[in-house]
Design an enzyme around this catalytic site. Structure first.
Site, mmCIF file in Angstrom:
data_model
loop_
_atom_site.group_PDB
_atom_site.id
_atom_site.type_symbol
_atom_site.label_atom_id
_atom_site.label_comp_id
_atom_site.label_asym_id
_atom_site.label_seq_id
_atom_site.Cartn_x
_atom_site.Cartn_y
_atom_site.Cartn_z
ATOM 1 N N GLY A 8 -40.997 29.361 -37.730
ATOM 2 C CA GLY A 8 -39.603 29.323 -37.266
ATOM 3 C C GLY A 8 -39.567 29.097 -35.761
ATOM 4 N N GLY A 11 -36.308 27.887 -33.892
ATOM 5 C CA GLY A 11 -35.064 28.652 -33.993
ATOM 6 C C GLY A 11 -34.691 29.350 -32.693
ATOM 7 C CD GLN A 12 -30.416 33.576 -30.891
ATOM 8 O OE1 GLN A 12 -30.383 34.103 -31.997
ATOM 9 N NE2 GLN A 12 -29.680 33.999 -29.883
ATOM 10 C CB ILE A 34 -41.202 23.072 -36.632
ATOM 11 C CG1 ILE A 34 -42.088 21.846 -36.868
ATOM 12 C CG2 ILE A 34 -41.380 23.580 -35.203
ATOM 13 C CD1 ILE A 34 -41.606 20.613 -36.160
ATOM 14 C CG ASP A 53 -40.860 25.325 -47.371
ATOM 15 O OD1 ASP A 53 -40.498 26.490 -47.105
ATOM 16 O OD2 ASP A 53 -40.415 24.668 -48.326
ATOM 17 C CE1 TYR A 142 -30.551 38.149 -40.878
ATOM 18 C CE2 TYR A 142 -29.150 39.986 -40.263
ATOM 19 C CZ TYR A 142 -30.146 39.097 -39.951
ATOM 20 O OH TYR A 142 -30.738 39.154 -38.715
HETATM 21 N N1 SER Z 1 -27.731 38.356 -35.040
HETATM 22 C C1 SER Z 1 -27.751 38.701 -36.438
HETATM 23 C C2 SER Z 1 -26.509 38.275 -37.129
HETATM 24 O O1 SER Z 1 -25.472 38.383 -36.507
HETATM 25 C C3 SER Z 1 -27.930 40.179 -36.624
HETATM 26 O O2 SER Z 1 -29.260 40.513 -36.530
HETATM 27 O O3 SER Z 1 -26.557 37.904 -38.239
#
Ligand code: SER
Length: 319
Positions: A8, A11-12, A34, A53, A142
């Site tokens: 990853g 990513g951010q 990536i 992946d 999540y």
């Molecule tokens: N930054 C994340 C979200 O907002 C929380 O860990 O989903």
């Protein structure tokens, strides 16, 4: 000497953690893994890059062998709001991915860092000074993947001796790669809107408190935890970590100290609002402070100053 794989890496967090790890451990020793996201050019120029992946174990093994990887930062995940739009994909990436990482780590003796989150808590958690060890009954997919990930990581440590370590990140404020579809994203977007339009429409209620952290502290947390002598660790997966707690009204007031005519308006997004209300207002991170010397450097005034400085420069440069 460490040989590290960042999954990853575009990513951010990955787009900033990878260069930081390369600086600390040597450029050729940190592989950027990536997948779909195109990484910033610097990532290709500063060290090895592999397409992986994480949901396919067969793609992980050759990379682990080729670079003799001994440490994996497993950052692949869907954030909370996109996870609610596509819960099965959130599970597939978060859980199947983690299981593959843990399995290869068992076989090839790798240490593993997988971020957990404030999303691992829910409405039945005490939301003020949220303890390290408490009720975790999240309402989002999540959050469910984060709690399951914490348990699975502890299981692989206890059962197979895999050196798993993790933190529960709060909202992460950063200015290199935007976050992709989280509940806390407003705390990044507000700075771009302030610089570009002097005006922001906020999806959360003015008094919704959430924990937050600036990216340099988030990177430090990951590296510091992975470096600490394991005999100090009473916990592993995952440590509460926070640097500040604020609500939209407070961040707007702080921005107004730099941009006096900045305006904030509210148009509440019911999905984001209900997720935010189920997350801590402020976590207690004393275990991280005691067990591995967690000590964040950025508070709200410092983040605001730095974010506005960097974004003004980016906007002036045409980015
Ligand atoms: N930054 C994340 C979200 O907002 C929380 O860990 O989903």
């Amino acid at each position: 000497m460490k040989n590290i794989l960042v999954i990853g890496a575009a990513g951010q967090i990955g787009s900033e953690l990878t260069p930081e790890l390369r600086k600390r451990y040597g450029h050729t020793r940190v592989v950027a893994g990536i997948h779909k996201t195109i990484p910033p050019r610097e990532l290709f120029e500063s060290g090895p890059v592999e397409i992986i992946d994480v949901t396919d174990k067969e793609q992980l093994v050759p990379v682990i062998r080729k670079y003799k990887i001994d440490t994996i930062y497993n950052l692949a995940a869907l954030l909370s709001v996109v996870g609610e739009a596509n819960p099965l994909e959130a599970w597939r990436v978060g859980m199947n991915g983690l299981l593959n990482v843990l399995e290869v780590s068992r076989e090839y003796r790798c240490a593993v860092f997988t971020p957990s989150s404030i999303g691992a808590f829910g409405l039945s958690t005490p939301l003020d000074n949220t303890p390290q060890d408490t009720i975790q009954r999240p309402q989002t997919m999540y959050g469910i993947t984060k709690v399951a990930g914490e348990l699975l990581s502890d299981y692989y440590f206890k059962r197979f001796g895999v050196d798993t370590r993790s933190v529960r990140y709060p909202g992460i404020i950063s200015n290199v790669t935007p976050p992709g579809g989280g509940t806390t994203d407003y705390a990044v977007e507000i700075f771009y809107a302030a610089v570009k339009e002097k005006r922001f429409t906020c999806p959360l209620h003015p008094k919704t408190y959430l924990d937050m952290m600036y990216m340099p502290d988030a990177l430090e947390a990951a590296v510091q935890l992975m470096e600490v002598d394991p005999s100090r660790l009473k916990h592993r997966n995952a440590f509460n970590v926070t640097a500040m707690s604020f609500c939209p009204e407070m961040i707007a007031a702080e921005i107004r100290r730099h941009i006096p005519d900045f305006e904030i308006h509210y148009q509440i997004d019911p999905i984001k609002q209900s997720i935010a209300e189920s997350w801590p207002n402020k976590m207690d991170d004393s275990c991280a402070r005691e067990e591995w010397d967690w000590d964040p450097k950025y508070d709200l005034p410092k983040v605001t100053e730095d974010m506005l400085r960097v974004i003004k420069k980016k906007v002036k440069g045409g980015e």
